[in-house]
Write a protein that holds these residues in place. Structure first.
Motif, PDB file in Angstrom:
ATOM      1  N   ASP A   5       1.868   3.667  -4.700  1.00  0.00           N
ATOM      2  CA  ASP A   5       1.934   2.474  -5.541  1.00  0.00           C
ATOM      3  C   ASP A   5       0.820   2.591  -6.574  1.00  0.00           C
ATOM      4  N   SER A   6       1.181   2.821  -7.832  1.00  0.00           N
ATOM      5  CA  SER A   6       0.179   3.076  -8.863  1.00  0.00           C
ATOM      6  C   SER A   6      -0.467   1.813  -9.417  1.00  0.00           C
ATOM      7  N   HIS A   7      -0.019   0.637  -8.949  1.00  0.00           N
ATOM      8  CA  HIS A   7      -0.600  -0.615  -9.466  1.00  0.00           C
ATOM      9  C   HIS A   7      -0.311  -1.737  -8.476  1.00  0.00           C
ATOM     10  N   CYS A   8      -1.297  -2.061  -7.673  1.00  0.00           N
ATOM     11  CA  CYS A   8      -1.146  -3.091  -6.640  1.00  0.00           C
ATOM     12  C   CYS A   8      -2.462  -3.828  -6.471  1.00  0.00           C
ATOM     13  N   HIS A   9      -2.427  -5.153  -6.599  1.00  0.00           N
ATOM     14  CA  HIS A   9      -3.650  -5.959  -6.442  1.00  0.00           C
ATOM     15  C   HIS A   9      -3.819  -6.342  -4.964  1.00  0.00           C
ATOM     16  N   PHE A  10      -3.989  -5.331  -4.148  1.00  0.00           N
ATOM     17  CA  PHE A  10      -4.020  -5.544  -2.701  1.00  0.00           C
ATOM     18  C   PHE A  10      -5.297  -6.233  -2.232  1.00  0.00           C
ATOM     19  N   ASP A  11      -6.269  -6.355  -3.122  1.00  0.00           N
ATOM     20  CA  ASP A  11      -7.515  -7.047  -2.776  1.00  0.00           C
ATOM     21  C   ASP A  11      -7.427  -8.544  -3.022  1.00  0.00           C
ATOM     22  N   PHE A  12      -6.374  -9.036  -3.667  1.00  0.00           N
ATOM     23  CA  PHE A  12      -6.270 -10.457  -3.986  1.00  0.00           C
ATOM     24  C   PHE A  12      -6.158 -11.296  -2.710  1.00  0.00           C
ATOM     25  N   ASP A  13      -6.568 -12.556  -2.833  1.00  0.00           N
ATOM     26  CA  ASP A  13      -6.590 -13.460  -1.673  1.00  0.00           C
ATOM     27  C   ASP A  13      -5.217 -13.641  -1.039  1.00  0.00           C
ATOM     28  N   ALA A  14      -4.158 -13.413  -1.798  1.00  0.00           N
ATOM     29  CA  ALA A  14      -2.807 -13.580  -1.258  1.00  0.00           C
ATOM     30  C   ALA A  14      -2.562 -12.689  -0.055  1.00  0.00           C
ATOM     31  N   PHE A  15      -3.331 -11.581   0.045  1.00  0.00           N
ATOM     32  CA  PHE A  15      -3.138 -10.648   1.159  1.00  0.00           C
ATOM     33  C   PHE A  15      -4.186 -10.817   2.264  1.00  0.00           C
ATOM     34  N   GLN A  16      -5.102 -11.750   2.085  1.00  0.00           N
ATOM     35  CA  GLN A  16      -6.181 -11.908   3.055  1.00  0.00           C
ATOM     36  C   GLN A  16      -5.677 -12.193   4.484  1.00  0.00           C
ATOM     37  N   ASP A  18      -2.985 -11.298   6.167  1.00  0.00           N
ATOM     38  CA  ASP A  18      -2.225 -10.298   6.929  1.00  0.00           C
ATOM     39  C   ASP A  18      -2.255  -8.917   6.268  1.00  0.00           C
ATOM     40  N   ARG A  19      -3.361  -8.599   5.624  1.00  0.00           N
ATOM     41  CA  ARG A  19      -3.447  -7.326   4.902  1.00  0.00           C
ATOM     42  C   ARG A  19      -3.201  -6.137   5.824  1.00  0.00           C
ATOM     43  N   ALA A  20      -3.789  -6.148   6.995  1.00  0.00           N
ATOM     44  CA  ALA A  20      -3.649  -5.018   7.919  1.00  0.00           C
ATOM     45  C   ALA A  20      -2.200  -4.835   8.360  1.00  0.00           C
ATOM     46  N   GLN A  21      -1.517  -5.926   8.628  1.00  0.00           N
ATOM     47  CA  GLN A  21      -0.120  -5.849   9.053  1.00  0.00           C
ATOM     48  C   GLN A  21       0.779  -5.331   7.925  1.00  0.00           C
ATOM     49  N   ILE A  22       0.508  -5.797   6.702  1.00  0.00           N
ATOM     50  CA  ILE A  22       1.296  -5.328   5.557  1.00  0.00           C
ATOM     51  C   ILE A  22       1.082  -3.834   5.355  1.00  0.00           C
ATOM     52  N   TRP A  23      -0.169  -3.397   5.463  1.00  0.00           N
ATOM     53  CA  TRP A  23      -0.458  -1.975   5.267  1.00  0.00           C
ATOM     54  C   TRP A  23       0.266  -1.120   6.304  1.00  0.00           C
ATOM     55  N   GLN A  24       0.363  -1.598   7.520  1.00  0.00           N
ATOM     56  CA  GLN A  24       1.087  -0.849   8.534  1.00  0.00           C
ATOM     57  C   GLN A  24       2.565  -0.759   8.186  1.00  0.00           C
ATOM     58  N   ARG A  25       3.113  -1.849   7.659  1.00  0.00           N
ATOM     59  CA  ARG A  25       4.513  -1.813   7.248  1.00  0.00           C
ATOM     60  C   ARG A  25       4.699  -0.874   6.050  1.00  0.00           C
ATOM     61  N   CYS A  26       3.710  -0.830   5.172  1.00  0.00           N
ATOM     62  CA  CYS A  26       3.762   0.104   4.044  1.00  0.00           C
ATOM     63  C   CYS A  26       3.850   1.538   4.555  1.00  0.00           C
ATOM     64  N   LEU A  47     -14.124  -4.917  -4.306  1.00  0.00           N
ATOM     65  CA  LEU A  47     -13.018  -3.965  -4.319  1.00  0.00           C
ATOM     66  C   LEU A  47     -13.467  -2.603  -3.808  1.00  0.00           C
ATOM     67  N   THR A  48     -14.658  -2.181  -4.215  1.00  0.00           N
ATOM     68  CA  THR A  48     -15.181  -0.900  -3.737  1.00  0.00           C
ATOM     69  C   THR A  48     -15.370  -0.922  -2.223  1.00  0.00           C
ATOM     70  N   ALA A  49     -15.853  -2.031  -1.698  1.00  0.00           N
ATOM     71  CA  ALA A  49     -16.023  -2.154  -0.247  1.00  0.00           C
ATOM     72  C   ALA A  49     -14.671  -2.055   0.451  1.00  0.00           C
ATOM     73  N   LEU A  50     -13.647  -2.661  -0.150  1.00  0.00           N
ATOM     74  CA  LEU A  50     -12.317  -2.639   0.458  1.00  0.00           C
ATOM     75  C   LEU A  50     -11.729  -1.230   0.431  1.00  0.00           C
ATOM     76  N   THR A  51     -11.774  -0.573  -0.722  1.00  0.00           N
ATOM     77  CA  THR A  51     -11.186   0.763  -0.815  1.00  0.00           C
ATOM     78  C   THR A  51     -11.942   1.766   0.051  1.00  0.00           C
ATOM     79  N   ALA A 212       2.106  -6.040  -6.870  1.00  0.00           N
ATOM     80  CA  ALA A 212       1.952  -7.071  -5.847  1.00  0.00           C
ATOM     81  C   ALA A 212       0.550  -7.688  -5.931  1.00  0.00           C
ATOM     82  N   PRO A 213       0.471  -9.023  -5.713  1.00  0.00           N
ATOM     83  CA  PRO A 213       1.487  -9.946  -5.184  1.00  0.00           C
ATOM     84  C   PRO A 213       2.447 -10.505  -6.229  1.00  0.00           C
ATOM     85  N   ASP A 214       2.350 -10.018  -7.490  1.00  0.00           N
ATOM     86  CA  ASP A 214       3.226 -10.518  -8.546  1.00  0.00           C
ATOM     87  C   ASP A 214       4.456  -9.630  -8.711  1.00  0.00           C
TER      88      ASP A 214
END
Length: 262
Positions: A5-16, A18-26, A47-51, A212-214
């Motif tokens: 996915d070359s463009h995903c705002h996975f750090d946005f609060d919308a994923f707070q 269930d981020r881990a569950q979504i990543w597993q589904r990915c 963002l750096t801490a997350l990546t 995502a999430p848009d």
């Protein structure tokens, strides 16, 4: 098959929640890597801490046009573009990023285009200095952006996020070293022009993105978009081009690896 996915705002609060569950589904669906753009200074370090916490997540640093007006000094005044450029350079000197962005121009927001352009210019300069690709947001400003890109002649090019222009415009970008980001728009039958365009462009010029999430795909309007939907976008692209899904997965993965030096 594998997807990036070359463009995903996975750090946005919308994923707070269930981020881990979504990543597993990915991962289960074949989406194994994400590029997460920066949008404002306050977001860069989190963002750096997350990546840094997950293999397969890559960050970029930039100032999105929508956030330009929020970049202020302690007294509340709008910070000067040069200061933003210095802040970005300092950040890139001490943090690994695969691109500069998300940045660009947007004619549909209240922030005057002159202010947006001043902030965009410093990011063009930084991308050139650090030899990093750009992640570009271009909305109703293709002529202005193309003019600026011709001035700077960036060594690493970049990607036009959510491309929806003409075939000729796409080729103008491609000749300057810019890939075209293909997302959920192509899943809508009403997007006839974009669907026709992406069916004709060189496959070497295309990368997949969810935004995502848009940018939800057709049939899921009003719902939170997710990077796990990327294979559905890839399947639509394969259908439009009359090729196999495996071919789309392989080619777009290779393109994204080249673009971001993964």
């Amino acid at each position: 098959m594998k997807f990036i996915d070359s463009h995903c705002h996975f750090d946005f609060d919308a994923f707070q929640p269930d981020r881990a569950q979504i990543w597993q589904r990915c991962i289960n669906s074949g989406v194994t890597r994400l590029i997460i753009p920066g949008v404002c200074r306050a977001q860069w370090h989190p963002l750096t801490a997350l990546t840094g916490s997950q293999s397969g997540w890559y960050g970029a640093a930039g100032i999105h046009p929508w956030w330009v007006a929020k970049e202020s000094n302690p007294d509340g005044s709008l910070i000067q573009p040069e200061a933003l450029g210095w802040a970005l350079s300092d950040y890139l000197n001490s943090n690994h990023c695969v691109a500069v962005g998300e940045c660009g121009l947007d004619a549909a927001i209240e922030t005057p285009i002159e202010i947006q352009e001043a902030v965009f210019r410093v990011q063009l300069e930084v991308a050139s200095e650090f030899e990093l690709p750009l992640i570009l947001h271009v909305h109703r400003t293709h002529n202005e952006v193309l003019k600026l890109l011709k001035q700077f002649r960036l060594p690493r090019g970049g990607v036009i996020h959510a491309f929806s222009g003409s075939e000729q415009m796409a080729m103008d970008y491609w000749k300057m070293g810019f890939y075209l980001g293909i997302g959920g728009t192509i899943t809508y039958a009403r997007a006839a022009k974009t669907r026709r365009t992406v069916s004709q462009l060189p496959i070497e010029s295309l990368v997949l993105e969810s935004d995502a999430p848009d940018m939800p795909i057709s049939g899921r309007q009003g719902l939170r978009n997710s990077p796990e939907n990327l294979p559905l976008i890839a399947a639509e692209l394969a259908k439009l081009r009359g090729v196999s899904l495996q071919d789309i997965a392989d080619k777009t993965q290779n393109n994204t690896e080249i673009l971001f030096s993964l």
